[in-house]
Design a protein around this motif. Structure first.
Motif, PDB file in Angstrom:
ATOM      1  N   MET A  82      47.236  45.853  43.823  1.00  0.00           N
ATOM      2  CA  MET A  82      45.897  46.320  44.209  1.00  0.00           C
ATOM      3  C   MET A  82      45.968  47.723  44.793  1.00  0.00           C
ATOM      4  O   MET A  82      45.117  48.571  44.513  1.00  0.00           O
ATOM      5  CB  MET A  82      45.284  45.342  45.215  1.00  0.00           C
ATOM      6  CG  MET A  82      44.975  43.964  44.641  1.00  0.00           C
ATOM      7  SD  MET A  82      44.512  42.764  45.927  1.00  0.00           S
ATOM      8  CE  MET A  82      42.924  43.435  46.453  1.00  0.00           C
ATOM      9  N   ALA A  83      46.993  47.954  45.620  1.00  0.00           N
ATOM     10  CA  ALA A  83      47.152  49.280  46.226  1.00  0.00           C
ATOM     11  C   ALA A  83      47.418  50.345  45.160  1.00  0.00           C
ATOM     12  O   ALA A  83      46.924  51.478  45.267  1.00  0.00           O
ATOM     13  CB  ALA A  83      48.293  49.241  47.249  1.00  0.00           C
ATOM     14  N   GLY A 130      57.085  27.741  35.422  1.00  0.00           N
ATOM     15  CA  GLY A 130      56.133  28.847  35.486  1.00  0.00           C
ATOM     16  C   GLY A 130      54.908  28.484  36.297  1.00  0.00           C
ATOM     17  O   GLY A 130      54.546  27.329  36.472  1.00  0.00           O
ATOM     18  N   HIS A 131      54.202  29.535  36.774  1.00  0.00           N
ATOM     19  CA  HIS A 131      53.009  29.320  37.588  1.00  0.00           C
ATOM     20  C   HIS A 131      51.867  30.230  37.154  1.00  0.00           C
ATOM     21  O   HIS A 131      50.995  30.575  37.958  1.00  0.00           O
ATOM     22  CB  HIS A 131      53.317  29.520  39.071  1.00  0.00           C
ATOM     23  CG  HIS A 131      53.894  30.848  39.416  1.00  0.00           C
ATOM     24  ND1 HIS A 131      53.801  31.950  38.609  1.00  0.00           N
ATOM     25  CD2 HIS A 131      54.583  31.248  40.509  1.00  0.00           C
ATOM     26  CE1 HIS A 131      54.398  32.974  39.197  1.00  0.00           C
ATOM     27  NE2 HIS A 131      54.887  32.568  40.336  1.00  0.00           N
ATOM     28  N   GLY A 132      51.857  30.669  35.905  1.00  0.00           N
ATOM     29  CA  GLY A 132      50.733  31.443  35.414  1.00  0.00           C
ATOM     30  C   GLY A 132      50.797  32.887  35.790  1.00  0.00           C
ATOM     31  O   GLY A 132      49.799  33.591  35.686  1.00  0.00           O
ATOM     32  N   GLY A 133      51.968  33.362  36.255  1.00  0.00           N
ATOM     33  CA  GLY A 133      52.084  34.775  36.589  1.00  0.00           C
ATOM     34  C   GLY A 133      51.901  35.013  38.061  1.00  0.00           C
ATOM     35  O   GLY A 133      51.165  34.302  38.743  1.00  0.00           O
ATOM     36  N   ALA A 134      52.563  36.058  38.557  1.00  0.00           N
ATOM     37  CA  ALA A 134      52.528  36.340  39.991  1.00  0.00           C
ATOM     38  C   ALA A 134      51.153  36.727  40.472  1.00  0.00           C
ATOM     39  O   ALA A 134      50.846  36.596  41.643  1.00  0.00           O
ATOM     40  CB  ALA A 134      53.521  37.465  40.303  1.00  0.00           C
ATOM     41  N   HIS A 135      50.282  37.214  39.565  1.00  0.00           N
ATOM     42  CA  HIS A 135      48.984  37.712  40.005  1.00  0.00           C
ATOM     43  C   HIS A 135      47.833  36.820  39.571  1.00  0.00           C
ATOM     44  O   HIS A 135      46.682  37.161  39.787  1.00  0.00           O
ATOM     45  CB  HIS A 135      48.762  39.123  39.435  1.00  0.00           C
ATOM     46  CG  HIS A 135      49.776  40.106  39.896  1.00  0.00           C
ATOM     47  ND1 HIS A 135      49.955  41.311  39.297  1.00  0.00           N
ATOM     48  CD2 HIS A 135      50.681  40.059  40.908  1.00  0.00           C
ATOM     49  CE1 HIS A 135      50.923  41.983  39.901  1.00  0.00           C
ATOM     50  NE2 HIS A 135      51.377  41.226  40.873  1.00  0.00           N
ATOM     51  N   GLU A 146      43.007  37.222  37.399  1.00  0.00           N
ATOM     52  CA  GLU A 146      43.203  38.352  36.494  1.00  0.00           C
ATOM     53  C   GLU A 146      41.897  39.116  36.294  1.00  0.00           C
ATOM     54  O   GLU A 146      41.891  40.353  36.196  1.00  0.00           O
ATOM     55  CB  GLU A 146      43.748  37.857  35.145  1.00  0.00           C
ATOM     56  CG  GLU A 146      45.186  37.377  35.215  1.00  0.00           C
ATOM     57  CD  GLU A 146      45.722  36.968  33.847  1.00  0.00           C
ATOM     58  OE1 GLU A 146      45.079  37.310  32.836  1.00  0.00           O
ATOM     59  OE2 GLU A 146      46.775  36.325  33.811  1.00  0.00           O
ATOM     60  N   GLN A 147      40.782  38.388  36.248  1.00  0.00           N
ATOM     61  CA  GLN A 147      39.490  39.057  36.082  1.00  0.00           C
ATOM     62  C   GLN A 147      39.153  39.913  37.292  1.00  0.00           C
ATOM     63  O   GLN A 147      38.598  41.018  37.160  1.00  0.00           O
ATOM     64  CB  GLN A 147      38.385  38.018  35.849  1.00  0.00           C
ATOM     65  CG  GLN A 147      37.051  38.634  35.439  1.00  0.00           C
ATOM     66  CD  GLN A 147      37.156  39.428  34.152  1.00  0.00           C
ATOM     67  OE1 GLN A 147      37.677  38.942  33.153  1.00  0.00           O
ATOM     68  NE2 GLN A 147      36.680  40.674  34.180  1.00  0.00           N
ATOM     69  N   ASP A 148      39.467  39.424  38.499  1.00  0.00           N
ATOM     70  CA  ASP A 148      39.261  40.230  39.715  1.00  0.00           C
ATOM     71  C   ASP A 148      39.997  41.557  39.601  1.00  0.00           C
ATOM     72  O   ASP A 148      39.451  42.616  39.940  1.00  0.00           O
ATOM     73  CB  ASP A 148      39.761  39.480  40.954  1.00  0.00           C
ATOM     74  CG  ASP A 148      38.881  38.311  41.354  1.00  0.00           C
ATOM     75  OD1 ASP A 148      37.663  38.362  41.096  1.00  0.00           O
ATOM     76  OD2 ASP A 148      39.420  37.347  41.913  1.00  0.00           O
ATOM     77  N   MET A 149      41.247  41.499  39.153  1.00  0.00           N
ATOM     78  CA  MET A 149      42.057  42.707  39.041  1.00  0.00           C
ATOM     79  C   MET A 149      41.489  43.653  37.978  1.00  0.00           C
ATOM     80  O   MET A 149      41.451  44.875  38.164  1.00  0.00           O
ATOM     81  CB  MET A 149      43.509  42.341  38.721  1.00  0.00           C
ATOM     82  CG  MET A 149      44.201  41.500  39.784  1.00  0.00           C
ATOM     83  SD  MET A 149      44.393  42.342  41.379  1.00  0.00           S
ATOM     84  CE  MET A 149      45.683  43.532  40.977  1.00  0.00           C
ATOM     85  N   ALA A 153      40.015  47.444  38.583  1.00  0.00           N
ATOM     86  CA  ALA A 153      40.559  48.581  37.839  1.00  0.00           C
ATOM     87  C   ALA A 153      39.474  49.368  37.102  1.00  0.00           C
ATOM     88  O   ALA A 153      39.669  50.541  36.776  1.00  0.00           O
ATOM     89  CB  ALA A 153      41.613  48.096  36.847  1.00  0.00           C
ATOM     90  N   SER A 154      38.345  48.733  36.839  1.00  0.00           N
ATOM     91  CA  SER A 154      37.276  49.391  36.083  1.00  0.00           C
ATOM     92  C   SER A 154      36.400  50.292  36.952  1.00  0.00           C
ATOM     93  O   SER A 154      35.534  51.003  36.428  1.00  0.00           O
ATOM     94  CB  SER A 154      36.397  48.338  35.400  1.00  0.00           C
ATOM     95  OG  SER A 154      35.614  47.636  36.359  1.00  0.00           O
ATOM     96  N   LEU A 155      36.626  50.268  38.258  1.00  0.00           N
ATOM     97  CA  LEU A 155      35.751  50.996  39.185  1.00  0.00           C
ATOM     98  C   LEU A 155      36.401  52.266  39.712  1.00  0.00           C
ATOM     99  O   LEU A 155      37.626  52.401  39.712  1.00  0.00           O
ATOM    100  CB  LEU A 155      35.378  50.085  40.355  1.00  0.00           C
ATOM    101  CG  LEU A 155      34.683  48.760  39.992  1.00  0.00           C
ATOM    102  CD1 LEU A 155      34.525  47.895  41.237  1.00  0.00           C
ATOM    103  CD2 LEU A 155      33.326  49.020  39.339  1.00  0.00           C
ATOM    104  N   LYS A 156      35.541  53.169  40.199  1.00  0.00           N
ATOM    105  CA  LYS A 156      36.031  54.401  40.832  1.00  0.00           C
ATOM    106  C   LYS A 156      35.111  54.773  41.980  1.00  0.00           C
ATOM    107  O   LYS A 156      33.960  54.343  42.039  1.00  0.00           O
ATOM    108  CB  LYS A 156      36.075  55.558  39.818  1.00  0.00           C
ATOM    109  CG  LYS A 156      37.169  55.441  38.766  1.00  0.00           C
ATOM    110  CD  LYS A 156      37.321  56.720  37.967  1.00  0.00           C
ATOM    111  CE  LYS A 156      37.950  57.809  38.808  1.00  0.00           C
ATOM    112  NZ  LYS A 156      38.270  59.033  38.022  1.00  0.00           N
TER     113      LYS A 156
END
Length: 216
Positions: A82-83, A130-135, A146-149, A153-156
């Motif tokens: 996120m950072a 597995g656990h569906g990915g770290a994020h 994943e949708q949150d991320m 990413a789509s914003l500025k």
């Protein structure tokens, strides 16, 4: 009379020879004194740096300590992801400061927790198969989807700053919940100290993020 005919002189000469021999043996032996003593010599030969870098947290530990490290590693990894998104997107100076603080604190903490698990002989992840990915996991407090991320990413600019603050507050809330569980149930003092740090620093950042949201 020759110098060594005197009994006192002979005693002094002998003492000097013994001392010189002892010093020579000490010098020869010092180069090997830290090796071959036990299987931990590779980590104990450099007592100032190696233990913190390569060993598990010292002292007894329990399943709660292991679970804390295994869960907090991917949690911290997502905060760092996120950072990273803030680069070129964040506008508010307060958000940029929070980003810098997250990167400064959480990357070293990830390395610490990995070293603990390695020293304890435990895997980095408790998941089997597995656990569906770290994020992407929803079973861990405060984790983004994943949708949150993708949305972040789509914003500025101001829109990014607002969304980042909202998501990071939820993310930090989850970390604090996990850290408080470690404070309550953990046994290892080093792991519990890290939990204390997480509660303190991330609670303070939550307060600051809420102030930032109030002015955005």
């Amino acid at each position: 009379m020759r110098a060594f005919d005197n009994p006192t002189s002979r005693k002094l000469a002998l003492a000097g020879a013994v001392t010189a021999a002892a010093l020579l043996l000490s010098a020869c032996g010092s180069g090997t004194s830290t090796s071959g003593m036990d299987h931990g010599a590779g980590t104990s030969a450099s007592p100032t740096a190696a233990p913190s870098a390569f060993s598990g947290a010292p002292g007894a530990f329990n399943d709660a300590d292991v679970a804390f490290a295994q869960a907090m590693i991917p949690h911290h990894e997502q905060a760092l992801a996120m950072a990273e998104l803030a680069d070129g997107r964040a506008e508010d100076s307060g958000i940029r400061k929070i980003v810098a603080d997250v990167e400064k604190a959480q990357d070293p903490e990830i390395r610490k927790m990995r070293s603990w698990l390695k020293g304890w002989g435990r895997p980095e992840s408790a998941a089997q198969g597995g656990h569906g990915g770290a994020h992407g996991g929803h079973d861990m407090a405060g984790m983004m989807s994943e949708q949150d991320m993708k949305d972040l990413a789509s914003l500025k600019g101001r829109a990014f700053d607002r969304k980042f603050a909202e998501l990071m507050i939820a993310h930090h809330d989850g970390a604090v919940v996990m850290a408080r569980a470690e404070q309550k149930d953990g046994r290892n003092e080093t792991a519990k100290k890290l939990a204390d740090d997480v509660v303190r620093t991330q609670s303070a950042e939550i307060t600051e993020l809420r102030k930032i949201l109030g002015r955005l």
